[in-house]
Design a protein around this motif. Sequence first.
Motif, PDB file in Angstrom:
ATOM      1  N   THR A  81      -4.348   1.084  -5.891  1.00 59.71           N
ATOM      2  CA  THR A  81      -4.717   1.282  -4.493  1.00 59.71           C
ATOM      3  C   THR A  81      -6.099   1.911  -4.394  1.00 59.71           C
ATOM      4  OG1 THR A  81      -2.397   1.646  -3.912  1.00 59.71           O
ATOM      5  CG2 THR A  81      -4.040   2.341  -2.306  1.00 59.71           C
ATOM      6  N   VAL A  82      -6.939   1.344  -3.541  1.00 58.07           N
ATOM      7  CA  VAL A  82      -8.294   1.857  -3.380  1.00 58.07           C
ATOM      8  C   VAL A  82      -8.270   3.145  -2.553  1.00 58.07           C
ATOM      9  CG1 VAL A  82     -10.584   1.375  -2.458  1.00 58.07           C
ATOM     10  CG2 VAL A  82      -9.251  -0.461  -3.527  1.00 58.07           C
ATOM     11  N   ASN A  88       0.853  -1.188   0.000  1.00 55.55           N
ATOM     12  CA  ASN A  88       0.000   0.000   0.000  1.00 55.55           C
ATOM     13  C   ASN A  88       0.892   1.243   0.000  1.00 55.55           C
ATOM     14  OD1 ASN A  88      -1.836   2.096   0.507  1.00 55.55           O
ATOM     15  ND2 ASN A  88      -3.174   0.732   1.678  1.00 55.55           N
ATOM     16  N   SER A 135      -2.322   5.290  -6.589  1.00 58.43           N
ATOM     17  CA  SER A 135      -3.610   4.638  -6.816  1.00 58.43           C
ATOM     18  C   SER A 135      -3.789   4.283  -8.286  1.00 58.43           C
ATOM     19  CB  SER A 135      -4.753   5.548  -6.347  1.00 58.43           C
ATOM     20  OG  SER A 135      -6.004   4.971  -6.629  1.00 58.43           O
ATOM     21  N   THR A 167     -10.238   5.179  -0.276  1.00 56.15           N
ATOM     22  CA  THR A 167     -11.431   5.075   0.566  1.00 56.15           C
ATOM     23  C   THR A 167     -11.937   6.466   0.945  1.00 56.15           C
ATOM     24  OG1 THR A 167     -10.166   5.067   2.611  1.00 56.15           O
ATOM     25  CG2 THR A 167     -10.506   2.941   1.527  1.00 56.15           C
TER      26      THR A 167
END
Length: 310
Positions: free
Chosen positions: A275-276, A103, A270, A278
């Motif tokens: 990568t999400v 991440n 991302s 949020t």
Amino acid sequence: MSPRTELQAPKPQVRPSGLGPRDLFVAIVMNICWGLNIVAVKMAVVAAGPFTAGWLRQIVVLVICLPFLRLVPGRMGTLLLVGLINGALWLAANNLSLLVSTNVSALAIASQLGVPFSLILAVLFLKERIALTRTLGIAFTFAGVALLVFDPLVAREIPGLLLTALAAIFWAIGSLLLRRLAGVPVLTIYAWIGLIGGLLLAPLTIWIEPARVAALPDLRLGDFSWILFSAIGSTLVGHGGMAWLLQRHPMETVMPLTLASPIVAVIASSLMFGTVLTPVMIAGGVMAMTGVAIITFRTVRKGGGRTRPA
């Protein structure tokens, strides 16, 4: 000069003033380079290894800055320390954090721990004072960073976060030392960083990553381009711009400006690594950028003459 903003520090001193258009332009370019750099470093570390990629990065920096390498009487001790911390310790910890993490966006946020570390060091050792408005801006920005760090998706990245926090401490110490190099040309500073960093990382690289070193002739040009961007974009343009700003403005003015870089890094990583993003990450990013805006516009509003090293 108001006692509220006067810098009580050993020579050389930097007199604070408002940020001008050129300062803001440097800050924007610096943040873009740092934001994109986390993608470049991740790709370089995967392709060449953390120590090998770091060593090659410093070699590139040294080659570019070699014409500016010269002895600086009275400053060599500080230059050598900066070379050790910025050129080797920070780079090794940062690259290792990217190696053990997936991440990348989380690491981009955690790297901003260097800002509170830097301010704590400035208050303790340089006796700097932070005005109320900018203190609130820093607090608001820190709250945004903290919100991002506490996103549930970050929990799996503890080893990388710890290494990133260690790198942030090294970065803060190096930034403090750069304040003592006011008047020294930025390219001379980074010539020494490249030299010292290259010399220190070379034996570590050969010892820890011998297979990576042996495979260097087979390194693809595309992989090496990530290292080139890291050396030129982040080290010379990004960190060079940071050194330039630190030599002209108080640390509490400059450091919050760097908080734009994790927003660029979050978006870039991302898009690159899937990568999400949020709602918590987005909310924290908005808070962080709001804090930066408060500090920047307040500093510009204060105005003042252009600063020069004393």
